[in-house]
Write a protein that holds these residues in place. Structure first.
Motif, PDB file in Angstrom:
ATOM      1  N   LEU A 200       0.814  -1.220   0.000  1.00  0.00           N
ATOM      2  CA  LEU A 200       0.000   0.000   0.000  1.00  0.00           C
ATOM      3  C   LEU A 200       0.846   1.269   0.000  1.00  0.00           C
ATOM      4  O   LEU A 200       0.309   2.366   0.171  1.00  0.00           O
ATOM      5  CB  LEU A 200      -0.930   0.008   1.228  1.00  0.00           C
ATOM      6  CG  LEU A 200      -1.957  -1.125   1.319  1.00  0.00           C
ATOM      7  CD1 LEU A 200      -2.784  -0.974   2.592  1.00  0.00           C
ATOM      8  CD2 LEU A 200      -2.871  -1.133   0.096  1.00  0.00           C
ATOM      9  N   GLN A 201       2.140   1.148  -0.177  1.00  0.00           N
ATOM     10  CA  GLN A 201       3.016   2.320  -0.090  1.00  0.00           C
ATOM     11  C   GLN A 201       2.622   3.416  -1.075  1.00  0.00           C
ATOM     12  O   GLN A 201       2.654   4.610  -0.727  1.00  0.00           O
ATOM     13  CB  GLN A 201       4.473   1.913  -0.321  1.00  0.00           C
ATOM     14  CG  GLN A 201       5.094   1.180   0.861  1.00  0.00           C
ATOM     15  CD  GLN A 201       6.556   0.841   0.635  1.00  0.00           C
ATOM     16  OE1 GLN A 201       7.096   1.027  -0.460  1.00  0.00           O
ATOM     17  NE2 GLN A 201       7.210   0.325   1.673  1.00  0.00           N
ATOM     18  N   ALA A 202       2.238   3.058  -2.256  1.00  0.00           N
ATOM     19  CA  ALA A 202       1.868   4.075  -3.247  1.00  0.00           C
ATOM     20  C   ALA A 202       0.640   4.871  -2.800  1.00  0.00           C
ATOM     21  O   ALA A 202       0.608   6.105  -2.919  1.00  0.00           O
ATOM     22  CB  ALA A 202       1.598   3.408  -4.605  1.00  0.00           C
ATOM     23  N   GLN A 203      -0.381   4.159  -2.260  1.00  0.00           N
ATOM     24  CA  GLN A 203      -1.591   4.855  -1.811  1.00  0.00           C
ATOM     25  C   GLN A 203      -1.343   5.691  -0.555  1.00  0.00           C
ATOM     26  O   GLN A 203      -2.046   6.667  -0.298  1.00  0.00           O
ATOM     27  CB  GLN A 203      -2.711   3.850  -1.521  1.00  0.00           C
ATOM     28  CG  GLN A 203      -3.220   3.114  -2.757  1.00  0.00           C
ATOM     29  CD  GLN A 203      -2.578   1.751  -2.908  1.00  0.00           C
ATOM     30  OE1 GLN A 203      -1.353   1.623  -2.825  1.00  0.00           O
ATOM     31  NE2 GLN A 203      -3.404   0.724  -3.123  1.00  0.00           N
ATOM     32  N   HIS A 223     -11.025  12.848   4.217  1.00  0.00           N
ATOM     33  CA  HIS A 223     -12.481  12.885   4.088  1.00  0.00           C
ATOM     34  C   HIS A 223     -12.967  11.630   3.384  1.00  0.00           C
ATOM     35  O   HIS A 223     -12.323  11.111   2.472  1.00  0.00           O
ATOM     36  CB  HIS A 223     -12.928  14.114   3.296  1.00  0.00           C
ATOM     37  CG  HIS A 223     -14.408  14.176   3.092  1.00  0.00           C
ATOM     38  ND1 HIS A 223     -15.279  14.484   4.126  1.00  0.00           N
ATOM     39  CD2 HIS A 223     -15.176  13.965   1.990  1.00  0.00           C
ATOM     40  CE1 HIS A 223     -16.511  14.453   3.668  1.00  0.00           C
ATOM     41  NE2 HIS A 223     -16.482  14.132   2.385  1.00  0.00           N
ATOM     42  N   TYR A 224     -14.135  11.167   3.845  1.00  0.00           N
ATOM     43  CA  TYR A 224     -14.744   9.969   3.256  1.00  0.00           C
ATOM     44  C   TYR A 224     -16.250  10.110   3.393  1.00  0.00           C
ATOM     45  O   TYR A 224     -16.760  10.494   4.450  1.00  0.00           O
ATOM     46  CB  TYR A 224     -14.250   8.729   4.002  1.00  0.00           C
ATOM     47  CG  TYR A 224     -14.784   7.402   3.519  1.00  0.00           C
ATOM     48  CD1 TYR A 224     -14.122   6.689   2.522  1.00  0.00           C
ATOM     49  CD2 TYR A 224     -15.929   6.851   4.071  1.00  0.00           C
ATOM     50  CE1 TYR A 224     -14.586   5.453   2.094  1.00  0.00           C
ATOM     51  CE2 TYR A 224     -16.408   5.618   3.655  1.00  0.00           C
ATOM     52  CZ  TYR A 224     -15.737   4.923   2.657  1.00  0.00           C
ATOM     53  OH  TYR A 224     -16.208   3.705   2.248  1.00  0.00           O
ATOM     54  N   ASP A 225     -16.985   9.830   2.320  1.00  0.00           N
ATOM     55  CA  ASP A 225     -18.446   9.906   2.365  1.00  0.00           C
ATOM     56  C   ASP A 225     -19.009   8.586   2.868  1.00  0.00           C
ATOM     57  O   ASP A 225     -18.832   7.542   2.238  1.00  0.00           O
ATOM     58  CB  ASP A 225     -19.012  10.221   0.972  1.00  0.00           C
ATOM     59  CG  ASP A 225     -18.686  11.640   0.532  1.00  0.00           C
ATOM     60  OD1 ASP A 225     -18.724  12.541   1.401  1.00  0.00           O
ATOM     61  OD2 ASP A 225     -18.386  11.846  -0.657  1.00  0.00           O
ATOM     62  N   PRO A 232     -19.212  -0.090   3.114  1.00  0.00           N
ATOM     63  CA  PRO A 232     -18.235  -1.187   3.119  1.00  0.00           C
ATOM     64  C   PRO A 232     -17.147  -1.018   4.176  1.00  0.00           C
ATOM     65  O   PRO A 232     -16.538  -2.009   4.588  1.00  0.00           O
ATOM     66  CB  PRO A 232     -17.640  -1.139   1.705  1.00  0.00           C
ATOM     67  CG  PRO A 232     -17.984   0.208   1.175  1.00  0.00           C
ATOM     68  CD  PRO A 232     -19.289   0.568   1.795  1.00  0.00           C
ATOM     69  N   ILE A 233     -16.909   0.203   4.635  1.00  0.00           N
ATOM     70  CA  ILE A 233     -15.903   0.380   5.685  1.00  0.00           C
ATOM     71  C   ILE A 233     -16.349  -0.307   6.965  1.00  0.00           C
ATOM     72  O   ILE A 233     -15.532  -0.742   7.778  1.00  0.00           O
ATOM     73  CB  ILE A 233     -15.627   1.882   5.934  1.00  0.00           C
ATOM     74  CG1 ILE A 233     -14.291   2.044   6.665  1.00  0.00           C
ATOM     75  CG2 ILE A 233     -16.749   2.548   6.711  1.00  0.00           C
ATOM     76  CD1 ILE A 233     -13.831   3.485   6.800  1.00  0.00           C
ATOM     77  N   ARG A 240      -9.964  -3.428   4.734  1.00  0.00           N
ATOM     78  CA  ARG A 240     -10.397  -2.104   5.192  1.00  0.00           C
ATOM     79  C   ARG A 240      -9.275  -1.077   5.099  1.00  0.00           C
ATOM     80  O   ARG A 240      -9.493   0.083   4.755  1.00  0.00           O
ATOM     81  CB  ARG A 240     -10.905  -2.231   6.632  1.00  0.00           C
ATOM     82  CG  ARG A 240     -11.744  -1.091   7.107  1.00  0.00           C
ATOM     83  CD  ARG A 240     -12.270  -1.385   8.508  1.00  0.00           C
ATOM     84  NE  ARG A 240     -13.437  -2.239   8.494  1.00  0.00           N
ATOM     85  CZ  ARG A 240     -13.563  -3.365   9.191  1.00  0.00           C
ATOM     86  NH1 ARG A 240     -12.559  -3.786   9.937  1.00  0.00           N
ATOM     87  NH2 ARG A 240     -14.668  -4.062   9.137  1.00  0.00           N
ATOM     88  N   LEU A 241      -8.051  -1.483   5.389  1.00  0.00           N
ATOM     89  CA  LEU A 241      -6.935  -0.543   5.313  1.00  0.00           C
ATOM     90  C   LEU A 241      -6.699  -0.088   3.878  1.00  0.00           C
ATOM     91  O   LEU A 241      -6.424   1.089   3.625  1.00  0.00           O
ATOM     92  CB  LEU A 241      -5.669  -1.180   5.894  1.00  0.00           C
ATOM     93  CG  LEU A 241      -4.430  -0.280   5.950  1.00  0.00           C
ATOM     94  CD1 LEU A 241      -4.708   0.986   6.761  1.00  0.00           C
ATOM     95  CD2 LEU A 241      -3.238  -1.038   6.533  1.00  0.00           C
ATOM     96  N   LYS A 242      -6.816  -0.997   2.946  1.00  0.00           N
ATOM     97  CA  LYS A 242      -6.660  -0.627   1.535  1.00  0.00           C
ATOM     98  C   LYS A 242      -7.748   0.356   1.125  1.00  0.00           C
ATOM     99  O   LYS A 242      -7.491   1.304   0.353  1.00  0.00           O
ATOM    100  CB  LYS A 242      -6.724  -1.882   0.663  1.00  0.00           C
ATOM    101  CG  LYS A 242      -6.529  -1.611  -0.829  1.00  0.00           C
ATOM    102  CD  LYS A 242      -6.539  -2.906  -1.625  1.00  0.00           C
ATOM    103  CE  LYS A 242      -6.323  -2.647  -3.108  1.00  0.00           C
ATOM    104  NZ  LYS A 242      -6.312  -3.925  -3.892  1.00  0.00           N
ATOM    105  N   LEU A 243      -8.956   0.152   1.630  1.00  0.00           N
ATOM    106  CA  LEU A 243     -10.065   1.045   1.312  1.00  0.00           C
ATOM    107  C   LEU A 243      -9.779   2.472   1.769  1.00  0.00           C
ATOM    108  O   LEU A 243      -9.928   3.430   1.005  1.00  0.00           O
ATOM    109  CB  LEU A 243     -11.351   0.534   1.960  1.00  0.00           C
ATOM    110  CG  LEU A 243     -12.600   1.404   1.798  1.00  0.00           C
ATOM    111  CD1 LEU A 243     -13.040   1.450   0.340  1.00  0.00           C
ATOM    112  CD2 LEU A 243     -13.737   0.870   2.666  1.00  0.00           C
ATOM    113  N   VAL A 244      -9.325   2.638   3.020  1.00  0.00           N
ATOM    114  CA  VAL A 244      -9.102   3.995   3.529  1.00  0.00           C
ATOM    115  C   VAL A 244      -7.791   4.577   3.010  1.00  0.00           C
ATOM    116  O   VAL A 244      -7.627   5.805   2.970  1.00  0.00           O
ATOM    117  CB  VAL A 244      -9.136   4.024   5.064  1.00  0.00           C
ATOM    118  CG1 VAL A 244     -10.471   3.511   5.578  1.00  0.00           C
ATOM    119  CG2 VAL A 244      -7.983   3.247   5.687  1.00  0.00           C
TER     120      VAL A 244
END
Length: 467
Positions: A200-203, A223-225, A232-233, A240-244
Motif C-alpha cells: 500500500l506504499q503508493a496509496q 475525508h470519506y463519504d 463497506p468500511i 479495510r486498510l486498503k479502502l481507507v
C-alpha cells in the motif's frame, strides 16, 4: 491445614450481616465463591465456603437462614445480575471491615456513599414508563458499584456492541504503547504502515504528514463519504486498510476537526504494527485481563484480520464501568498502573476541538462539573465525573437523529445524568434514613428487569446482546 466454615444462606447480604455481628470471632483473610447466580428478583439458597487460618481452630458448620425480612437494609441496589465473587479483608477485632467484591468492583448501597436512592428509583421508573430501550444502566461512586439496572431479561453477563466507545479503548492501548516506547504521537501513516503493508506504499505516499496525533484528535484532514447503515468500511470490505488508504487529504493535518471513521482504521493498523500482534490480542493482554473482564469480543475483522479501532468492541456494562474507573483513577486499577497518568492527562486535554481530546469527549454531557465522556452510536455511553468520583454507564438503542453532538440518544443520556444522577449524588442523605428508599429501589429494579423498551433506531444483528 486450613479448616473450613460453610454457610447456607438465602442471599449473600445476610452473610455480611452475620460477619459484622461476629467480627470479634472471625480472623484472617479468605475468599468466598458463590456456586451460582444471585438475582434480586428471587431468593435462593446459596452455599459459600470460607477458608480460615488453622489458628482460628474453627470446625466445619452449617447455618440455614429461613427468614430474610431483616435483609432489607442490606439489599444492594442494582444486583440484578450474577455476583460470582465475594471476598473479605481485615475481619478482626479492631477496625474490622467487610469488602464485597463483585466482578472486581466493591458493591455498596447508594446511601453508604451519600447517594439518594429515591432519585435513582425515579430515574428507573421514568425510563420504564417512557419505554426507552435502555439495556443497562450502572453507577459507580467512590469506586463502589451502587446501581445496576438491566431490562429485557438481560443480566451482567451480556455484552454489547459499543461502537465508537471502541475509539476510547484504543486510545488507551495507544497510550500503553507510547509508554513502552514502541509508538509515538509523531509517527506518521506512511513510515509506520508502509512497512506494515508494503503493498500500500503508493496509496499512502500522500499521507506522510498525517501523524498518530492527528488521527487520535480527528484532525487528519482526510475525508470519506459514509453510509452509516451499510458502508463497506463497516461491513463487507475484504481489506479495510486498503479502502481507507485510497482517501485523499482535503485540508492540512491539524487544521480542522472532522469526526471521520477513516481515522480509527489507520490507528488500528498502527497499533497492531507497533504491538507486533493484532490489536484485539494486545487489548486482551494489556487491558481486558488485568481489569478482570469477561465475555469481551472485538468483532468485524476484515479478511486481513484487521479490526477497526472505531467500532466492533463488545464489553459487558460492568467492564465498561471499569474502563471509566481506570480513566478516573489516572490510569491505575486497584493500585496497579495500567497506563501512565501522563497519557490520561494528554487524552483528556482538548486538541483540535474544545470538547475532544484523543478519542475522548470532554465536557459534553454535564455542564455543572468537569466530565469526560465515551460515546457510541445508537446510545452507548460512559461518563466520568472526577469531582464527584462517579462513573455512569448506559447501553441502549435510541434514536440517532440530531447530529453528532446533539442526537436524540445524547439528549436522553444528558437527561439521565443531569436530571437524576447528579442530583442523587449531591443529595443530603444518610444510611440510617434510607430503609424505605432502598426497598422501593429494589422493587423498581425487579420491575425493570422484565420490562422491554422499544428500540428507537434500526437494530442490526450486531446490536443483539450476547452472553
Amino acid at each position: 491445614m486450613a479448616s473450613s466454615v460453610q454457610f447456607e444462606i438465602n442471599n449473600y447480604e445476610l452473610l455480611i450481616l452475620l460477619i459484622l455481628c461476629c467480627n470479634n470471632v472471625l480472623a484472617g483473610v479468605g475468599e468466598w465463591r458463590t456456586n451460582s447466580s444471585v438475582h434480586t428478583s428471587s431468593i435462593t439458597s446459596r452455599e459459600i465456603s470460607v477458608s480460615k487460618d488453622e489458628d482460628t481452630n474453627l470446625k466445619t458448620s452449617r447455618y440455614t437462614a429461613k427468614n430474610w425480612k431483616y435483609l432489607a437494609p442490606l439489599l444492594l441496589a442494582g444486583t440484578c445480575a450474577t455476583l460470582p465473587l465475594v471476598s473479605y479483608a481485615d475481619i478482626s477485632g479492631q477496625g474490622s471491615q467487610v469488602t464485597v467484591m463483585s466482578d472486581g468492583l466493591v458493591t455498596a448501597l447508594p446511601e453508604q456513599v451519600g447517594v439518594d436512592s429515591r432519585m435513582l428509583t425515579q430515574l428507573s421508573s421514568w425510563l420504564r414508563e417512557q419505554q426507552l430501550d435502555i439495556r443497562s444502566l450502572l453507577i459507580v461512586k467512590d469506586g463502589k458499584l451502587i446501581f445496576e439496572r438491566y431490562t429485557s431479561d438481560l443480566d451482567r453477563d451480556h455484552n454489547y456492541e459499543l461502537y465508537s466507545i471502541t475509539k476510547t479503548v484504543t486510545s488507551l492501548l495507544a497510550g500503553m504503547l507510547i509508554d513502552e516506547g514502541r509508538l509515538s504521537l509523531d509517527d506518521n501513516i506512511y513510515d509506520t504502515l508502509g512497512k506494515y503493508r508494503p503493498d500500500l506504499q503508493a496509496q499512502l505516499a500522500d499521507k506522510k504528514d498525517i501523524t498518530l496525533r492527528h488521527l487520535l484528535s480527528m484532525s487528519s484532514g482526510l475525508h470519506y463519504d459514509f453510509n452509516p447503515e451499510n458502508d463497506p468500511i463497516y461491513y463487507g470490505s475484504p481489506d479495510r486498510l486498503k479502502l481507507v488508504a485510497g482517501t485523499t487529504p482535503k485540508v492540512a493535518p491539524g487544521s480542522e476537526f472532522e469526526y471521520t471513521d477513516v481515522n480509527p482504521v489507520f490507528v488500528a493498523a498502527m497499533v497492531s504494527a507497533a504491538a507486533g500482534m493484532p490489536v484485539a490480542d494486545y487489548a486482551a493482554e494489556k487491558l481486558f485481563k488485568p481489569l478482570g473482564m469477561a465475555n469481551y469480543q472485538w468483532d468485524r475483522a476484515d479478511e486481513q484480520g484487521l479490526v477497526s479501532a472505531g467500532w466492533g468492541l463488545r464489553l459487558r456494562a460492568i467492564d465498561l464501568a471499569k474502563v471509566g474507573q481506570l480513566i478516573m483513577d489516572k490510569g491505575q486499577w486497584q493500585g496497579r498502573q495500567i497506563v501512565s497518568e501522563s497519557w490520561i492527562k494528554q487524552m483528556s486535554t482538548p486538541v483540535a476541538a474544545r470538547d475532544f481530546g484523543y478519542y475522548l469527549w470532554l465536557q459534553h454531557i454535564v455542564d455543572t462539573e468537569k466530565d469526560m465522556d465515551m460515546m457510541g452510536f445508537k446510545g452507548q455511553f460512559a461518563t466520568i465525573l472526577p469531582d464527584s468520583n462517579t462513573v455512569v454507564v448506559m447501553t441502549s438503542m435510541l434514536p440517532i437523529d440530531g447530529g453528532l453532538r446533539h442526537s436524540k440518544n445524547v439528549r436522553v443520556f444528558r437527561d439521565v445524568v443531569n436530571d437524576y444522577v447528579v442530583p442523587a449524588i449531591h443529595a443530603d442523605t444518610t444510611p440510617s434514613a434510607a430503609l424505605d428508599a432502598q426497598q422501593a429501589l429494589q422493587q423498581e429494579l425487579v420491575l425493570s428487569a422484565s420490562s422491554k423498551g422499544t428500540p428507537g433506531v434500526f437494530v442490526d444483528p450486531t446490536d443483539i446482546p450476547r452472553s
